[in-house]
Design an enzyme around this catalytic site. Sequence first.
Site, mmCIF file in Angstrom:
data_model
loop_
_atom_site.group_PDB
_atom_site.id
_atom_site.type_symbol
_atom_site.label_atom_id
_atom_site.label_comp_id
_atom_site.label_asym_id
_atom_site.label_seq_id
_atom_site.Cartn_x
_atom_site.Cartn_y
_atom_site.Cartn_z
ATOM 1 N N LYS A 1 38.127 43.941 45.437
ATOM 2 C CA LYS A 1 38.908 45.190 45.452
ATOM 3 C C LYS A 1 38.569 46.160 46.582
ATOM 4 O O LYS A 1 38.717 47.381 46.453
ATOM 5 C CB LYS A 1 38.805 45.942 44.105
ATOM 6 N N THR B 1 40.177 43.049 50.820
ATOM 7 C CA THR B 1 40.128 41.636 51.224
ATOM 8 C C THR B 1 41.498 41.121 51.661
ATOM 9 O O THR B 1 41.633 40.456 52.697
ATOM 10 C CB THR B 1 39.681 40.767 50.017
ATOM 11 N N TRP C 1 44.093 42.771 52.581
ATOM 12 C CA TRP C 1 44.530 43.507 53.769
ATOM 13 C C TRP C 1 43.935 42.869 55.032
ATOM 14 O O TRP C 1 44.658 42.517 55.977
ATOM 15 C CB TRP C 1 44.083 44.966 53.630
ATOM 16 N N HIS D 1 34.111 36.070 47.895
ATOM 17 C CA HIS D 1 33.525 37.287 47.316
ATOM 18 C C HIS D 1 32.042 37.071 47.018
ATOM 19 O O HIS D 1 31.422 37.888 46.329
ATOM 20 C CB HIS D 1 34.235 37.656 46.002
ATOM 21 N N SER E 1 39.743 50.573 41.250
ATOM 22 C CA SER E 1 40.631 49.463 41.592
ATOM 23 C C SER E 1 40.267 48.219 40.773
ATOM 24 O O SER E 1 41.144 47.498 40.278
ATOM 25 C CB SER E 1 40.522 49.179 43.096
ATOM 26 N N TYR F 1 36.811 50.077 54.334
ATOM 27 C CA TYR F 1 38.200 50.313 53.914
ATOM 28 C C TYR F 1 38.658 51.704 54.385
ATOM 29 O O TYR F 1 39.793 51.873 54.854
ATOM 30 C CB TYR F 1 38.271 50.197 52.383
ATOM 31 N N PHE G 1 50.620 49.196 53.917
ATOM 32 C CA PHE G 1 50.617 49.046 52.465
ATOM 33 C C PHE G 1 52.021 48.731 51.949
ATOM 34 O O PHE G 1 52.206 47.806 51.153
ATOM 35 C CB PHE G 1 50.071 50.326 51.816
ATOM 36 N N ASP G 2 53.019 49.462 52.427
ATOM 37 C CA ASP G 2 54.380 49.283 51.909
ATOM 38 C C ASP G 2 54.939 47.899 52.238
ATOM 39 O O ASP G 2 55.579 47.266 51.392
ATOM 40 C CB ASP G 2 55.309 50.375 52.450
ATOM 41 N N MET H 1 53.208 45.144 52.843
ATOM 42 C CA MET H 1 52.487 44.123 52.058
ATOM 43 C C MET H 1 52.865 44.196 50.575
ATOM 44 O O MET H 1 52.995 43.179 49.903
ATOM 45 C CB MET H 1 50.977 44.267 52.252
ATOM 46 N N ARG I 1 48.342 48.404 44.245
ATOM 47 C CA ARG I 1 48.448 49.474 43.264
ATOM 48 C C ARG I 1 48.733 50.811 43.947
ATOM 49 O O ARG I 1 49.851 51.315 43.898
ATOM 50 C CB ARG I 1 47.127 49.504 42.467
ATOM 51 N N LYS I 2 47.735 51.397 44.609
ATOM 52 C CA LYS I 2 47.959 52.678 45.298
ATOM 53 C C LYS I 2 47.567 52.609 46.768
ATOM 54 O O LYS I 2 48.141 53.298 47.591
ATOM 55 C CB LYS I 2 47.154 53.780 44.618
HETATM 56 P P1 A3P Z 1 44.030 49.861 44.896
HETATM 57 O O1 A3P Z 1 43.852 49.141 43.603
HETATM 58 O O2 A3P Z 1 43.133 51.052 45.018
HETATM 59 O O3 A3P Z 1 45.448 50.171 45.212
HETATM 60 P P2 A3P Z 1 41.384 43.255 47.410
HETATM 61 O O4 A3P Z 1 42.381 42.676 48.312
HETATM 62 O O5 A3P Z 1 39.983 43.191 47.941
HETATM 63 O O6 A3P Z 1 41.521 42.752 46.012
HETATM 64 O O7 A3P Z 1 41.658 44.846 47.377
HETATM 65 C C1 A3P Z 1 42.806 45.343 46.743
HETATM 66 C C2 A3P Z 1 42.894 46.829 47.053
HETATM 67 O O8 A3P Z 1 43.266 46.980 48.431
HETATM 68 C C3 A3P Z 1 43.970 47.505 46.218
HETATM 69 O O9 A3P Z 1 43.534 48.865 46.071
HETATM 70 C C4 A3P Z 1 45.164 47.395 47.158
HETATM 71 O O10 A3P Z 1 46.213 48.293 46.873
HETATM 72 C C5 A3P Z 1 44.496 47.692 48.495
HETATM 73 N N1 A3P Z 1 45.296 47.235 49.633
HETATM 74 C C6 A3P Z 1 45.804 46.016 49.850
HETATM 75 N N2 A3P Z 1 46.531 45.982 50.980
HETATM 76 C C7 A3P Z 1 46.463 47.233 51.499
HETATM 77 C C8 A3P Z 1 47.019 47.850 52.672
HETATM 78 N N3 A3P Z 1 47.788 47.189 53.515
HETATM 79 N N4 A3P Z 1 46.741 49.150 52.883
HETATM 80 C C9 A3P Z 1 45.952 49.850 52.038
HETATM 81 N N5 A3P Z 1 45.406 49.318 50.920
HETATM 82 C C10 A3P Z 1 45.658 48.021 50.645
#
Ligand code: A3P
Length: 294
Positions: free
Chosen positions: A48, A51, A53, A109, A139, A194, A230-231, A233, A256-257
């Site tokens: 979380k 990864t 991203w 991980h 998260s 992050y 974010f949007d 993806m 999520r956010k």
């Molecule tokens: P949130 O739950 O706070 O929204 P992982 O890939 O390690 O499981 O991490 C997931 C977290 O990274 C989630 O956080 C997800 O929304 C966030 N995330 C994934 N892609 C992202 C992006 N392009 N920009 C910002 N946050 C991103």
Amino acid sequence: MAEDQEEERPELFPFRGIHMVHYFTDNWDQVEAFQARPDDVVVASYPKTGTTWVSQIVDLMYCLDDPSRVHRAPIYERVPFLEMSKTEDFEAGTTILDATPSPRLIKTHLPVQLIPQSFWDNNCKIIYTARNAKDTAVSYFHFSRMNKIQSRAGTWPTFLEEFINGEMVFGSWYDHVRGWWDKKESQPILYLLYEDLKENLPREIDKICRFLGRELSVADKQKVVSQTSFDVMKSSPMANYSTCSAMDHKVSPFMRKGQVGDWKNHFTVVQNERFDEDYKRKMEGTTLMFRTDI
Ligand code: A3P
């Protein structure tokens, strides 16, 4: 009542000094004996922390001649998850990777002490991403609610206590981020945050390029930035895990956010004080610093 109380969830159990669920240990003999190749690139992290991203960024960098290839398969096939065993959704990570031509991108991980020896022997490049503990905990809580291969999330207060105690799948956040931070002194590890990615993605993409010895034109860099927002993806089935049947996005979406500071919507004042006090003790003596706000 928490959503996950009714359904089958795997038990958390001690495994080689951390906590795990069986999905990440069933294939352990193959994981331990995994044969890395010198041009493998590893995307490592505590769960979380960004990864997916970073996986998307690196995969795009590897297919810029034809950026539509980033949509060729779900992220867990493009960047296979080393320690994942075979499930309804996934072939075992080692099985996929053995059949993948070089250069391979590999997600893990695992805490640094459990990384298969062959990655060190081959001097593989590793990109580690960390995220501040409070947002990671939030998260991870929502992810545990929506993902059936995780152990039971329970309620936010109990989850937070377990996070503080390191009773999480893949172990303690504190040990994980510190272990990898120390290891970068002796191995080719790029340590990303992050919060830095959120603050200035082009700058962090430059860091990744330098580390991987790649050069991007201005136009290509712009492509990577826009395709990994974010949007974009969140709306892509190849990046948002909507193809994964173990995850119930109605409970909480995987994307999520994507913010820094969402912890403020979850921590009570008392929880925050207790967390900060414990954090100081656990993180004493390290030069590793996080921002919980940007
Ligand atoms: P949130 O739950 O706070 O929204 P992982 O890939 O390690 O499981 O991490 C997931 C977290 O990274 C989630 O956080 C997800 O929304 C966030 N995330 C994934 N892609 C992202 C992006 N392009 N920009 C910002 N946050 C991103």
